[in-house]
Design an enzyme around this catalytic site. Sequence first.
Site, mmCIF file in Angstrom:
data_model
loop_
_atom_site.group_PDB
_atom_site.id
_atom_site.type_symbol
_atom_site.label_atom_id
_atom_site.label_comp_id
_atom_site.label_asym_id
_atom_site.label_seq_id
_atom_site.Cartn_x
_atom_site.Cartn_y
_atom_site.Cartn_z
ATOM 1 N N HIS A 58 42.326 29.695 52.071
ATOM 2 C CA HIS A 58 41.979 31.114 52.242
ATOM 3 C C HIS A 58 42.431 31.714 53.574
ATOM 4 C CE1 HIS A 58 39.333 29.730 49.048
ATOM 5 N NE2 HIS A 58 38.896 30.942 48.816
ATOM 6 N N HIS B 250 41.833 31.964 38.001
ATOM 7 C CA HIS B 250 40.696 32.555 38.711
ATOM 8 C C HIS B 250 40.781 34.080 38.602
ATOM 9 C CE1 HIS B 250 38.458 33.706 42.372
ATOM 10 N NE2 HIS B 250 37.882 32.514 42.323
ATOM 11 N N GLU C 168 35.999 29.862 37.511
ATOM 12 C CA GLU C 168 35.672 31.243 37.868
ATOM 13 C C GLU C 168 36.673 32.205 37.239
ATOM 14 O OE1 GLU C 168 33.522 31.599 41.863
ATOM 15 O OE2 GLU C 168 35.352 30.523 42.357
ATOM 16 N N GLU D 21 32.155 37.593 37.138
ATOM 17 C CA GLU D 21 31.786 37.809 38.539
ATOM 18 C C GLU D 21 31.911 39.284 38.916
ATOM 19 O OE1 GLU D 21 33.995 35.262 41.157
ATOM 20 O OE2 GLU D 21 33.376 36.392 42.943
ATOM 21 N N CYS E 257 32.850 40.519 41.621
ATOM 22 C CA CYS E 257 34.137 40.733 42.299
ATOM 23 C C CYS E 257 35.286 40.936 41.308
ATOM 24 C CB CYS E 257 34.496 39.538 43.174
ATOM 25 S SG CYS E 257 33.566 39.449 44.697
ATOM 26 N N CYS F 71 30.725 36.564 48.370
ATOM 27 C CA CYS F 71 31.859 37.473 48.228
ATOM 28 C C CYS F 71 31.473 38.777 47.530
ATOM 29 C CB CYS F 71 32.981 36.792 47.449
ATOM 30 S SG CYS F 71 32.454 36.059 45.892
HETATM 31 ZN ZN LIG Z 1 32.360 37.598 44.222
#
Ligand SMILES: [Zn+2]
Length: 659
Positions: A161, A287, A339, A355, A357, A423
């Site tokens: 990351h 993802h 995810e 999610e 996000c 996140c």
């Molecule tokens: Zn998230």
Amino acid sequence: MTASPSAKTGKPKLAFRPLPVPQVDVHGFWGDRADAVATRTADILYERCVEARMLEQIDPDRPSPGIVIPFHSPSPDEADRQGAEFTGSTVTTQMFWDSDLGKTIETAAYSLYRRKNPELEKKIDAVIDMYGKLQQEDGYLSSWYQRIQPGKRWTNLRDCHELYCAGHLIEGAVAYYQATGKRKLLDIMCRYADHIASVLGPEPGKKKGYCGHEEIELALVKLARVTGEQKYMDLAKYFIDQRGQQPHYFDEEARARGADPKAYHFKTYEYSQSHIPVREQHKVVGHAVRAMYLYSGMADIATEYGDDTLRAALDLLWDDLTTKSLYVTGGLGPSAHNEGFTSDYDLPNESAYAETCAAVGLVFWASRMLGMGPNARYADMMERALYNGSISGLSLDGSLFFYENPLESRGKHNRWKWHRCPCCPPNIGRMVASIGSYIYSLADDALAVHLYGDSTARFDMSGVPVSLTQTSRYPWDGAVEITLEPQAPVEFTLHLRIPAWSANAQLKVNGEAIKLAEITSDGYAAIKRTWKKGDQVRLDLEMPIERLYANPQVRQDAGRVALSRGPLIYCVEASDNDSQPHRLTLPRTATIEAQHRPELLGGVVTLSTAALADVSDGWQDRLYRPEPPATAQTRLTAIPYFAWDNREPGEMLVWLRDG
Ligand SMILES: [Zn+2]
């Protein structure tokens, strides 16, 4: 900034840019949400970051915490065990803390437009000072690699990351500069971006890498736009172009650090959408958040460089997502394991990862597709994700969060104060706080209205200042009044979205009816005229209550029906119903009524109807029997999905039994 012509396609097409956040005031529905973020969420995010001990990782004046807790995504069961009380106090270091601070800075920045908050601003200034002190001479800046894993920078772009964190700090820097005029973080991040460009890039001697978690691409586009520096745009384009090329950078990088590339935890580079070059990608994989951020960056580059080869790939990806892998709520990524995406039509409801996000990421992607011109194909889906699968992630008062957004719950999936991997909270915070920039976008001779709702936009058209005010009770009502007030008469095209869910829409300009069919293309009505002060546009969008059915390939929704009204997807929650939601059947012939309930959940429109409920009479202690259960007449009341789990915990269901 002028877009560079693409070698392949020549002159870029007309580009639409979102109106900057301070040029749009929102009231009504989005005003309430933005107030919740400005008055509560923004402060809460900062406090939770402190509780999670993030500042200890970034502050060079404090001893390095030095304890490494490997990150893994909690399974839904683990997540339930962590429960609503988890605040992160057991976590000391993380490779992605810089990203959470970046998004927290961004949320605070956008919130400052709505509400002055000198205390929070002082705290953010102090965080920025820490980053200023932490930054190395050469411009490098990563609290993880400088404080926790020194000497290992640029050795594992696949997993760690590093550029993702840079991207979020860049976005935070751009927002904070725009909101406060303070350049410190922007200057810090320009120096870091210059350093990144000195290490990575197409030139001989540079690493041919890119980040395993996309984000830097769209962030560099923002940095280029705010600074006017083409070099940041070119670096963003390099990351897009290089992704998935052979020889594969992640293979080479793994070997260089003595690791076997085949030992990769996620087995396939589909996980990070780096399995093949992006222009060859036609299927959404891996993802979900990474995918949405990549496609957002690709859309930005397609717009800026007039690159139709990117656009063609994006359109195929869009089709694939929206016809095979998107929840009716606009949520996406069903699996907790990666995810992300699994297989076509696999959309489990109770175990949906979906999610927050990822839905926020879809809003980002869709809004960037609109940079290439108004098209309801993207805007309708942006609205779906915005009003349903993304803002479900934030409680109505702005204090509690969802990471997963299932479409069915036994009552045990409840909002959290914080998350081990936090996140989502700052992601939904920054999106809501910047909502104005998703409502409108501006081209040289046109303004597009993508979303409806009480708001005022200010912009310049051919040098003439124009104010545009929408008056509407949207999303509760489809009537929209638009008043234009240019300082002098000015010609431009006003594009108004006609949502696909509105089978019957009517348009009047200064009281005169306009035939929509004659001026509508790609789902937008285009009104070109010389606008004068006081001109009025009236749009009436019929907002029918609809029963929605899933494609029979979706096994989880077979025999089920969902309810929608306008942009909102509905759910049935225990609080409003005498029967448990799973016992209810909605007859196909039942008339469904909409009712405005100002006292409920901050003011919502509910849907209610006669229904049938399975009853327990005669079952005694048997688990099975040859006769079906008896049914009783009952009433069913549904609320907007985004508002669920704001009261006492209880069952919730989006897909009801169809009778
Ligand atoms: Zn998230």
